[in-house]
Design a protein around this motif. Structure first.
Motif, PDB file in Angstrom:
ATOM      1  N   TRP A   1       0.765  -1.333  -0.124  1.00  0.00           N
ATOM      2  CA  TRP A   1       0.205   0.228   0.118  1.00  0.00           C
ATOM      3  C   TRP A   1       0.543   1.135   0.022  1.00  0.00           C
ATOM      4  O   TRP A   1       0.566   2.050  -0.515  1.00  0.00           O
ATOM      5  N   TYR A   2       1.827   1.143   0.734  1.00  0.00           N
ATOM      6  CA  TYR A   2       3.198   2.775   0.540  1.00  0.00           C
ATOM      7  C   TYR A   2       3.212   2.571  -0.882  1.00  0.00           C
ATOM      8  O   TYR A   2       2.823   3.864  -1.427  1.00  0.00           O
ATOM      9  N   PHE A   3       3.827   1.714  -1.203  1.00  0.00           N
ATOM     10  CA  PHE A   3       4.381   1.729  -3.019  1.00  0.00           C
ATOM     11  C   PHE A   3       2.696   2.418  -4.265  1.00  0.00           C
ATOM     12  O   PHE A   3       3.068   2.641  -5.083  1.00  0.00           O
TER      13      PHE A   3
ATOM     14  N   LYS B   1       2.512   5.517  -3.165  1.00  0.00           N
ATOM     15  CA  LYS B   1       3.547   7.262  -3.974  1.00  0.00           C
ATOM     16  C   LYS B   1       2.780   7.049  -4.803  1.00  0.00           C
ATOM     17  O   LYS B   1       2.832   7.570  -5.583  1.00  0.00           O
ATOM     18  N   GLU B   2       2.715   5.442  -5.880  1.00  0.00           N
ATOM     19  CA  GLU B   2       2.103   5.452  -7.561  1.00  0.00           C
ATOM     20  C   GLU B   2       1.170   6.277  -7.500  1.00  0.00           C
ATOM     21  O   GLU B   2       1.026   7.388  -8.791  1.00  0.00           O
ATOM     22  N   CYS B   3      -0.131   6.347  -6.677  1.00  0.00           N
ATOM     23  CA  CYS B   3      -1.283   7.356  -7.104  1.00  0.00           C
ATOM     24  C   CYS B   3      -0.659   9.147  -7.310  1.00  0.00           C
ATOM     25  O   CYS B   3      -1.286   9.596  -7.901  1.00  0.00           O
ATOM     26  N   LYS B   4       0.076   9.350  -6.058  1.00  0.00           N
ATOM     27  CA  LYS B   4       0.433  10.399  -6.154  1.00  0.00           C
ATOM     28  C   LYS B   4       1.503  10.819  -6.776  1.00  0.00           C
ATOM     29  O   LYS B   4       1.231  12.093  -7.891  1.00  0.00           O
TER      30      LYS B   4
ATOM     31  N   LYS C   1      -9.802   9.279  -7.395  1.00  0.00           N
ATOM     32  CA  LYS C   1     -11.059   8.093  -7.587  1.00  0.00           C
ATOM     33  C   LYS C   1     -10.204   8.282  -8.839  1.00  0.00           C
ATOM     34  O   LYS C   1     -10.347   6.529  -9.582  1.00  0.00           O
ATOM     35  N   ASP C   2      -9.656   8.840 -10.031  1.00  0.00           N
ATOM     36  CA  ASP C   2      -9.600   7.883 -11.879  1.00  0.00           C
ATOM     37  C   ASP C   2      -8.579   7.043 -10.777  1.00  0.00           C
ATOM     38  O   ASP C   2      -8.126   6.194 -11.608  1.00  0.00           O
ATOM     39  N   PHE C   3      -7.081   6.867 -10.076  1.00  0.00           N
ATOM     40  CA  PHE C   3      -6.200   6.176 -10.222  1.00  0.00           C
ATOM     41  C   PHE C   3      -6.931   5.393  -9.658  1.00  0.00           C
ATOM     42  O   PHE C   3      -6.687   3.780 -10.010  1.00  0.00           O
ATOM     43  N   CYS C   4      -7.805   4.560  -8.297  1.00  0.00           N
ATOM     44  CA  CYS C   4      -9.055   4.098  -8.018  1.00  0.00           C
ATOM     45  C   CYS C   4      -9.542   3.089  -9.009  1.00  0.00           C
ATOM     46  O   CYS C   4      -9.299   1.537  -9.111  1.00  0.00           O
TER      47      CYS C   4
END
Length: 62
Positions: free
Chosen positions: A22-24, A27-30, A37-40
């Motif tokens: 989840w940390y990565f 980080k990937e989302c940011k 919302k779009d990333f998810c």
């Protein structure tokens, strides 16, 4: 008094791996430039799950 162990249990290892994952992801989302919302949506993740782990990671790091 409990003796300190020099090893991790399978459950602890699994939990650490989950937090690492989840940390990565966070980080990937940011770094993606997408909204959460779009990333998810793109990664088939529930936003509530994302935010739940984001808070857990913050608590661990702070």
């Amino acid at each position: 008094m409990e003796r300190k162990r020099d090893y991790m249990t399978v459950q602890e290892l699994t939990e650490n791996e989950k937090y690492k994952f989840w940390y990565f992801k966070i980080k990937e989302c940011k770094e993606s430039g997408l909204s959460v919302k779009d990333f998810c949506d793109k990664n088939n993740i529930k936003p509530s799950t994302y935010y739940n782990y984001q808070q857990k990671i913050r608590n661990i790091l702070c």
